[in-house]
Design a protein around this motif. Structure first.
Motif, PDB file in Angstrom:
ATOM      1  N   VAL A  13      36.434  43.661  44.838  1.00 22.96           N
ATOM      2  CA  VAL A  13      37.289  42.587  44.311  1.00 22.96           C
ATOM      3  C   VAL A  13      38.411  43.184  43.470  1.00 22.96           C
ATOM      4  O   VAL A  13      39.578  42.782  43.590  1.00 22.96           O
ATOM      5  CB  VAL A  13      36.451  41.596  43.469  1.00 22.96           C
ATOM      6  N   ALA A  14      38.072  44.164  42.625  1.00 19.03           N
ATOM      7  CA  ALA A  14      39.086  44.797  41.777  1.00 19.03           C
ATOM      8  C   ALA A  14      40.147  45.487  42.621  1.00 19.03           C
ATOM      9  O   ALA A  14      41.346  45.420  42.305  1.00 19.03           O
ATOM     10  CB  ALA A  14      38.427  45.805  40.839  1.00 19.03           C
ATOM     11  N   GLU A  15      39.742  46.155  43.689  1.00 21.66           N
ATOM     12  CA  GLU A  15      40.699  46.827  44.574  1.00 21.66           C
ATOM     13  C   GLU A  15      41.661  45.838  45.208  1.00 21.66           C
ATOM     14  O   GLU A  15      42.875  46.076  45.276  1.00 21.66           O
ATOM     15  CB  GLU A  15      39.956  47.607  45.662  1.00 21.66           C
ATOM     16  N   VAL A  16      41.120  44.706  45.691  1.00 21.17           N
ATOM     17  CA  VAL A  16      41.966  43.697  46.334  1.00 21.17           C
ATOM     18  C   VAL A  16      42.945  43.098  45.337  1.00 21.17           C
ATOM     19  O   VAL A  16      44.154  42.984  45.606  1.00 21.17           O
ATOM     20  CB  VAL A  16      41.100  42.591  46.974  1.00 21.17           C
ATOM     21  N   VAL A  27      46.327  40.714  55.600  1.00 19.37           N
ATOM     22  CA  VAL A  27      44.973  41.260  55.674  1.00 19.37           C
ATOM     23  C   VAL A  27      45.022  42.708  56.156  1.00 19.37           C
ATOM     24  O   VAL A  27      44.320  43.576  55.634  1.00 19.37           O
ATOM     25  CB  VAL A  27      44.099  40.401  56.615  1.00 19.37           C
ATOM     26  N   ALA A  28      45.868  42.972  57.145  1.00 20.95           N
ATOM     27  CA  ALA A  28      45.973  44.330  57.683  1.00 20.95           C
ATOM     28  C   ALA A  28      46.411  45.317  56.610  1.00 20.95           C
ATOM     29  O   ALA A  28      45.899  46.442  56.534  1.00 20.95           O
ATOM     30  CB  ALA A  28      46.955  44.351  58.853  1.00 20.95           C
ATOM     31  N   LEU A  44      36.092  38.417  51.347  1.00 23.57           N
ATOM     32  CA  LEU A  44      36.543  38.515  49.956  1.00 23.57           C
ATOM     33  C   LEU A  44      37.677  37.539  49.671  1.00 23.57           C
ATOM     34  O   LEU A  44      37.667  36.823  48.664  1.00 23.57           O
ATOM     35  CB  LEU A  44      36.998  39.941  49.643  1.00 23.57           C
ATOM     36  N   LEU A  45      38.656  37.521  50.543  1.00 26.04           N
ATOM     37  CA  LEU A  45      39.798  36.632  50.340  1.00 26.04           C
ATOM     38  C   LEU A  45      39.373  35.175  50.353  1.00 26.04           C
ATOM     39  O   LEU A  45      39.877  34.359  49.573  1.00 26.04           O
ATOM     40  CB  LEU A  45      40.863  36.891  51.403  1.00 26.04           C
ATOM     41  N   SER A  50      38.648  30.366  47.110  1.00 28.24           N
ATOM     42  CA  SER A  50      37.855  29.210  46.688  1.00 28.24           C
ATOM     43  C   SER A  50      37.817  29.077  45.167  1.00 28.24           C
ATOM     44  O   SER A  50      37.619  27.978  44.632  1.00 28.24           O
ATOM     45  CB  SER A  50      36.427  29.313  47.241  1.00 28.24           C
ATOM     46  N   GLU A  51      38.015  30.188  44.471  1.00 28.08           N
ATOM     47  CA  GLU A  51      38.020  30.179  43.007  1.00 28.08           C
ATOM     48  C   GLU A  51      39.436  30.209  42.438  1.00 28.08           C
ATOM     49  O   GLU A  51      39.622  30.351  41.219  1.00 28.08           O
ATOM     50  CB  GLU A  51      37.226  31.368  42.476  1.00 28.08           C
ATOM     51  N   ASP A  52      40.447  30.130  43.314  1.00 22.61           N
ATOM     52  CA  ASP A  52      41.873  30.112  42.912  1.00 22.61           C
ATOM     53  C   ASP A  52      42.345  31.428  42.310  1.00 22.61           C
ATOM     54  O   ASP A  52      43.350  31.469  41.596  1.00 22.61           O
ATOM     55  CB  ASP A  52      42.162  28.975  41.927  1.00 22.61           C
TER      56      ASP A  52
END
Length: 263
Positions: A13-16, A27-28, A44-45, A50-52
């Motif tokens: 999550v931190a990386e994204v 995404v690519a 992940l996305l 869903s959590e904004d």
């Protein structure tokens, strides 16, 4: 095992989020940057949306950081209070030296004193809380001016010519001032030797924030024989360490910046 999986998910999550902080991405592009499988990035996305924390970008197939992160970021920035963050370091310097300790912040071409711990032996009268000095005079002032680009030194001199001299030791000749600023920039330590008040010397270091911008300067001021005497090395080291400490508290070296080079 569950803890390891949880930590791995947090890292993903931190990386994204860190990658999306650079701008919108597909995404690519996220897959290429993180090395995660496409299916994992989609999941992940989806969860972040869903959590904004993530939202669709300006074009189809692109994603960007969500508005829910705005108050979180604002809460972090809100703690960047120079006076609050510098207070513990200032008190330690005050206990160590017994001299006057200043916190100044830059405002246009001046250094404004926003906090001051009065010396136990002698109280410097040159700078009170709310008072100011031009950036070419005094240790805290020059520590901040030295961190500006060399081209800005010329601009400062041009705007403030002729430079004000407070004592015969104030460096007001442009070439001499630029040489002094270069030396200060290289060492990271500004030394004021009676250039504001006869008989008074000071040491100063700049403090920087998470953007690498100068947010202020710490300085120690007292009688010349005390500041530049046998304790000079010890006090300089303590001041430099305090500058590092406050800069780190302001996010320097943590959020896209680099820890200030104080020599």
């Amino acid at each position: 095992m569950a803890n390891e999986n949880g930590l791995m998910m947090i890292r993903k999550v931190a990386e994204v989020l860190t990658f999306l902080a650079q701008g919108e991405a597909t995404v690519a592009e996220i897959v290429e940057a993180t090395g995660e499988p496409r299916s994992s990035i989609y999941r992940l996305l989806s969860g972040l949306q869903s959590e904004d924390f993530v939202e669709p970008g300006t074009r189809r197939g692109r994603f960007r950081l969500g508005m829910k992160l705005l108050p979180l970021g604002a809460a972090v920035v809100a703690r960047f209070d120079e006076r609050k963050l510098a207070q513990p370091a200032m008190e330690r310097l005050h206990d160590l030296t017994g001299e006057t300790v200043f916190l100044c912040v830059p405002h246009q071409d001046e250094a404004i004193c926003v906090e001051r711990l009065a010396g136990k032996r002698v109280q410097s009268l040159a700078l009170r809380v709310g008072g100011s000095l031009p950036l070419h005079a005094g240790a805290a002032s020059r520590a901040m001016l030295a961190r500006r680009e060399a081209g800005e030194w010329d601009d400062y001199i041009r705007r403030n010519s002729p430079l004000v001299g407070f004592t015969p030791s104030t460096v007001v000749e442009p070439a001499g001032l630029k040489a002094l600023l270069a030396k200060t920039r290289e060492s990271g330590l500004a030394v004021s030797d009676q250039d504001v008040t006869v008989g008074v010397a000071a040491l100063g270091v700049a403090i920087t924030d998470y953007k690498g911008q100068v947010r202020g300067a710490l300085s120690i001021s007292g009688l010349r024989e005390s500041v530049l005497g046998s304790s000079l090395e010890q006090w300089s080291d303590a001041l430099i360490a305090a500058g590092h400490e406050v800069s780190r508290a302001l996010g320097c070296g943590v959020v896209g910046g680099q820890v200030a080079d104080f020599g």
